[in-house]
Enzyme design. Structure first.
Site, PDB file in Angstrom:
ATOM      1  N   LYS A 298       0.837  -1.211   0.000  1.00  0.00           N
ATOM      2  CA  LYS A 298       0.000   0.000   0.000  1.00  0.00           C
ATOM      3  C   LYS A 298       0.866   1.254   0.000  1.00  0.00           C
ATOM      4  CE  LYS A 298      -1.705   1.621   3.993  1.00  0.00           C
ATOM      5  NZ  LYS A 298      -1.312   3.007   4.287  1.00  0.00           N
ATOM      6  N   ASN A 299       1.873   1.272   0.861  1.00  0.00           N
ATOM      7  CA  ASN A 299       2.665   2.492   1.030  1.00  0.00           C
ATOM      8  C   ASN A 299       3.689   2.720  -0.073  1.00  0.00           C
ATOM      9  OD1 ASN A 299       1.145   3.081   3.208  1.00  0.00           O
ATOM     10  ND2 ASN A 299       2.642   2.418   4.726  1.00  0.00           N
TER      11      ASN A 299
ATOM     12  N   CYS B 100      -4.945  12.794  13.246  1.00  0.00           N
ATOM     13  CA  CYS B 100      -5.127  11.370  12.948  1.00  0.00           C
ATOM     14  C   CYS B 100      -5.107  10.627  14.277  1.00  0.00           C
ATOM     15  CB  CYS B 100      -3.980  10.935  12.041  1.00  0.00           C
ATOM     16  SG  CYS B 100      -3.713   9.179  11.948  1.00  0.00           S
TER      17      CYS B 100
ATOM     18  N   ARG C 105       0.521  14.514  13.270  1.00  0.00           N
ATOM     19  CA  ARG C 105       0.999  14.296  11.882  1.00  0.00           C
ATOM     20  C   ARG C 105       0.939  15.562  11.029  1.00  0.00           C
ATOM     21  NH1 ARG C 105      -1.107   8.591   9.688  1.00  0.00           N
ATOM     22  NH2 ARG C 105       0.737   8.788   8.384  1.00  0.00           N
TER      23      ARG C 105
ATOM     24  N   ASP D 235       4.760   0.497  11.958  1.00  0.00           N
ATOM     25  CA  ASP D 235       3.538  -0.129  11.426  1.00  0.00           C
ATOM     26  C   ASP D 235       3.420  -1.598  11.811  1.00  0.00           C
ATOM     27  OD1 ASP D 235       3.521   1.757   8.287  1.00  0.00           O
ATOM     28  OD2 ASP D 235       3.001   2.299  10.337  1.00  0.00           O
TER      29      ASP D 235
ATOM     30  N   ARG E 261      -8.615  -0.653   4.507  1.00  0.00           N
ATOM     31  CA  ARG E 261      -7.758   0.363   3.900  1.00  0.00           C
ATOM     32  C   ARG E 261      -6.399  -0.207   3.501  1.00  0.00           C
ATOM     33  NH1 ARG E 261      -6.215   4.728   7.397  1.00  0.00           N
ATOM     34  NH2 ARG E 261      -5.021   5.097   5.497  1.00  0.00           N
TER      35      ARG E 261
HETATM   36  C1  EPZ Z   1       4.259   7.006   6.349  1.00  0.00           C
HETATM   37  O1  EPZ Z   1       3.458   8.043   6.926  1.00  0.00           O
HETATM   38  C2  EPZ Z   1       3.336   5.793   6.222  1.00  0.00           C
HETATM   39  N1  EPZ Z   1       2.221   6.131   5.364  1.00  0.00           N
HETATM   40  C3  EPZ Z   1       2.829   5.385   7.604  1.00  0.00           C
HETATM   41  O2  EPZ Z   1       2.048   4.189   7.475  1.00  0.00           O
HETATM   42  C4  EPZ Z   1       4.010   5.073   8.489  1.00  0.00           C
HETATM   43  O3  EPZ Z   1       3.560   4.795   9.788  1.00  0.00           O
HETATM   44  C5  EPZ Z   1       4.973   6.280   8.531  1.00  0.00           C
HETATM   45  O4  EPZ Z   1       5.359   6.664   7.209  1.00  0.00           O
HETATM   46  C6  EPZ Z   1       6.233   5.983   9.316  1.00  0.00           C
HETATM   47  O5  EPZ Z   1       6.892   4.880   8.814  1.00  0.00           O
HETATM   48  C7  EPZ Z   1       2.407   6.096   4.016  1.00  0.00           C
HETATM   49  O6  EPZ Z   1       3.472   5.821   3.493  1.00  0.00           O
HETATM   50  C8  EPZ Z   1       1.219   6.417   3.169  1.00  0.00           C
HETATM   51  P1  EPZ Z   1       6.203  10.380   8.518  1.00  0.00           P
HETATM   52  P2  EPZ Z   1       3.999   9.567   6.974  1.00  0.00           P
HETATM   53  O7  EPZ Z   1       6.024  11.680   7.838  1.00  0.00           O
HETATM   54  O8  EPZ Z   1       4.856   9.831   5.819  1.00  0.00           O
HETATM   55  C9  EPZ Z   1       6.518  13.728  11.849  1.00  0.00           C
HETATM   56  C10 EPZ Z   1       0.206   2.761   7.746  1.00  0.00           C
HETATM   57  O9  EPZ Z   1      -0.242   2.193   8.751  1.00  0.00           O
HETATM   58  N2  EPZ Z   1       6.372  14.751  10.783  1.00  0.00           N
HETATM   59  O10 EPZ Z   1       7.398   9.570   8.174  1.00  0.00           O
HETATM   60  O11 EPZ Z   1       2.821  10.424   7.213  1.00  0.00           O
HETATM   61  C11 EPZ Z   1       5.254  12.912  12.060  1.00  0.00           C
HETATM   62  O12 EPZ Z   1       4.309  13.584  12.838  1.00  0.00           O
HETATM   63  C12 EPZ Z   1       0.666   4.217   7.840  1.00  0.00           C
HETATM   64  O13 EPZ Z   1       0.290   2.211   6.646  1.00  0.00           O
HETATM   65  C13 EPZ Z   1       6.445  16.085  11.112  1.00  0.00           C
HETATM   66  O14 EPZ Z   1       6.631  16.434  12.289  1.00  0.00           O
HETATM   67  O15 EPZ Z   1       4.877   9.503   8.296  1.00  0.00           O
HETATM   68  C14 EPZ Z   1       5.795  11.641  12.702  1.00  0.00           C
HETATM   69  O16 EPZ Z   1       5.921  11.842  14.072  1.00  0.00           O
HETATM   70  C15 EPZ Z   1       0.376   4.823   9.165  1.00  0.00           C
HETATM   71  N3  EPZ Z   1       6.300  17.003  10.126  1.00  0.00           N
HETATM   72  C16 EPZ Z   1       7.162  11.485  12.027  1.00  0.00           C
HETATM   73  O17 EPZ Z   1       7.476  12.761  11.451  1.00  0.00           O
HETATM   74  C17 EPZ Z   1       6.084  16.661   8.813  1.00  0.00           C
HETATM   75  O18 EPZ Z   1       5.937  17.535   7.954  1.00  0.00           O
HETATM   76  C18 EPZ Z   1       7.211  10.433  10.929  1.00  0.00           C
HETATM   77  O19 EPZ Z   1       6.113  10.613  10.096  1.00  0.00           O
HETATM   78  C19 EPZ Z   1       6.010  15.295   8.498  1.00  0.00           C
HETATM   79  C20 EPZ Z   1       6.167  14.351   9.501  1.00  0.00           C
END
Ligand code: EPZ
Length: 421
Positions: free
Chosen positions: A22-23, A116, A121, A308, A400
């Site tokens: 998915k990701n 979320c 996020r 995850d 999902r």
């Molecule tokens: C991706 O989400 C995945 N989703 C998530 O999978 C996964 O949990 C996550 O990466 C971490 O591995 C997809 O790929 C569609 P991040 P993403 O930005 O990109 C902070 C699932 O279950 N952050 O790497 O949204 C954020 O709050 C889902 O399949 C900021 O602070 O995650 C978090 O604490 C859930 N500012 C950390 O970084 C930003 O602008 C990592 O989040 C962006 C992120």
């Protein structure tokens, strides 16, 4: 609304194939926006989220067609448009159209995803990066409006956290920019490498594949893609942990064991026997069944232990010998599954971002509620291991991210079915 019903206590056994990730599918579908024409994506999982992404792109003039796991995406008639709140609120990954639209059309209007279940996020890294590439970003009425007066301009960007989708958005924006972009502290999840490989196949110039520094030399145009989505390592991990939790044995096929190294190391530490081949993982119970050893995990960006698979590992640890510590360092609110696991008899105590899990000799079925995608899969694992019946409500979360979940678990000998609430 559907619920899932499980008659637990049966050892799972046999083989289960893994679907496309998915990701990886979500950013790769979004990346088709970068080049006009007909793109072909193979091994696309048929999920609520991939359908939402294609529906969103449909609103921008993109036509798509499914033929089994092959999706043809025609971006010839892409036009300006917006990613509406109604769609973005159902899937935050909709934000992945920002970079490609800014690069291809010089404009994008996308609803802010909002909060979320697992954390705040924010997306400020996406926006700040696009501004560094020369775009103007305006946040108003719950939307982010990205505009550029000319081609995006290469820049040096350093991410404060290795955000997965921010890395993807900014690489997609940079491939059509003028000049070179250096993205530092980039995330290096396998899904990002899948995206980089797709872009290289479309004619992009990117260095630093699989590293935390990606150097993108912008080009003026790209050609349509014909590429394959990698196997879903999170789905593979979920089935491995489910088989383990029921005391079963089995083989996960069509997966990439290399992407699961952090999990396999932890599974071996519990005493389970793990065998790897090129595209499969076999899990067996130890010869002398001494029960599962308790093992600690701390979630980290790849190649660390994936957040995850945190909830699913916790479900396994509720059945281990002693106490294990589970530390969540990526999301600030990713223990929503704990009170539901406690309803099944699990013994878990939370202090800040750490859960202390005391193993029990067994769980007992109950009615529980899914709160997010991965939390719900941990409830499925616990329900399969528990004596008696478990009912999981709000399973739209599961749909999902897990393709043919009921069929796949039934194929492993589980007694599981879907029912109207
Ligand atoms: C991706 O989400 C995945 N989703 C998530 O999978 C996964 O949990 C996550 O990466 C971490 O591995 C997809 O790929 C569609 P991040 P993403 O930005 O990109 C902070 C699932 O279950 N952050 O790497 O949204 C954020 O709050 C889902 O399949 C900021 O602070 O995650 C978090 O604490 C859930 N500012 C950390 O970084 C930003 O602008 C990592 O989040 C962006 C992120």
């Amino acid at each position: 609304m559907d619920k899932l019903v499980i008659e637990g206590g049966k050892k799972l056994h046999g083989e289960v194939p893994v679907s496309g990730a998915k990701n990886a599918a979500l950013p790769l579908i979004a990346a088709t926006l970068l080049a006009p024409g007909v793109h072909i994506l193979h091994n696309v999982p048929d999920l609520r989220d991939t359908r939402t992404m294609l529906k969103l792109m449909g609103q921008l003039g993109v036509q798509s067609r499914w033929d089994g796991a092959v999706v043809t995406v025609d971006t010839t008639h892409l036009h300006h448009g917006e990613a509406p709140y109604e769609l973005v609120k159902t899937m935050r990954a909709s934000v992945l159209v920002l970079g490609p639209l800014a690069a291809r059309l010089g404009a994008a209007r996308v609803s802010l995803p909002g909060g979320c279940a697992i954390g705040a996020r924010p997306i400020e890294l996406h926006i700040k990066g696009l501004e560094q590439l020369g775009a103007r970003c305006c946040l108003e009425n719950g939307y982010v409006d990205v505009t550029t007066t000319k081609r995006l301009q290469g820049a040096e960007i350093c991410l404060t956290v290795p955000s997965v989708t921010a890395t993807e958005n900014l690489v997609m924006a940079a491939v059509l920019a003028e000049g070179t972009t250096v993205l530092k502290n980039a995330a290096k999840e396998p899904e990002i490498t899948n995206l980089v490989d797709m872009l290289l196949g479309m004619g992009a110039h990117i260095e630093g594949r699989e590293s935390d520094v990606l150097t993108v030399h912008g080009v003026s145009r790209l050609r349509p893609a014909d590429c394959r989505i990698i196997p879903d390592r999170i789905e593979a991990g979920t089935y491995l942990l489910a088989i383990a939790a029921t005391g079963g044995e089995g083989r996960i096929t069509h997966c990439n064991p290399g992407h699961l190294a952090a999990l396999l190391e932890k599974l071996r530490a519990t005493g389970l026997v793990i065998e790897e081949s090129e595209d499969s993982v076999t899990i067996k119970q130890p010869a002398a069944a001494k029960g599962l050893r308790s093992v600690d995990i701390t979630t980290r960006p790849y190649p660390g232990y994936p957040t995850d698979l945190q909830a699913q590992f916790m479900a396994l640890m509720t059945l281990a010998n002693e106490e294990s510590t589970i530390k969540e360092t990526i999301f600030e609110n990713r223990f929503m599954h704990v009170p539901e696991l406690q309803r099944l008899g699990a013994m878990i105590r939370i202090e800040g971002n750490t859960a202390f899990v005391t193993g029990t000799t067994g769980l007992a079925g109950a009615k529980v509620m899914a709160t997010d995608l991965r939390a719900s899969s941990s409830l499925v694992i616990a329900g399969l291991a528990a004596r008696g019946r478990t009912e999981i409500s709000r399973i739209y979360h599961l749909e999902r991210g897990y393709e043919y979940l009921v069929e796949k678990f039934s194929g492993l000998g589980a007694v599981i079915w879907k029912e109207k609430e």
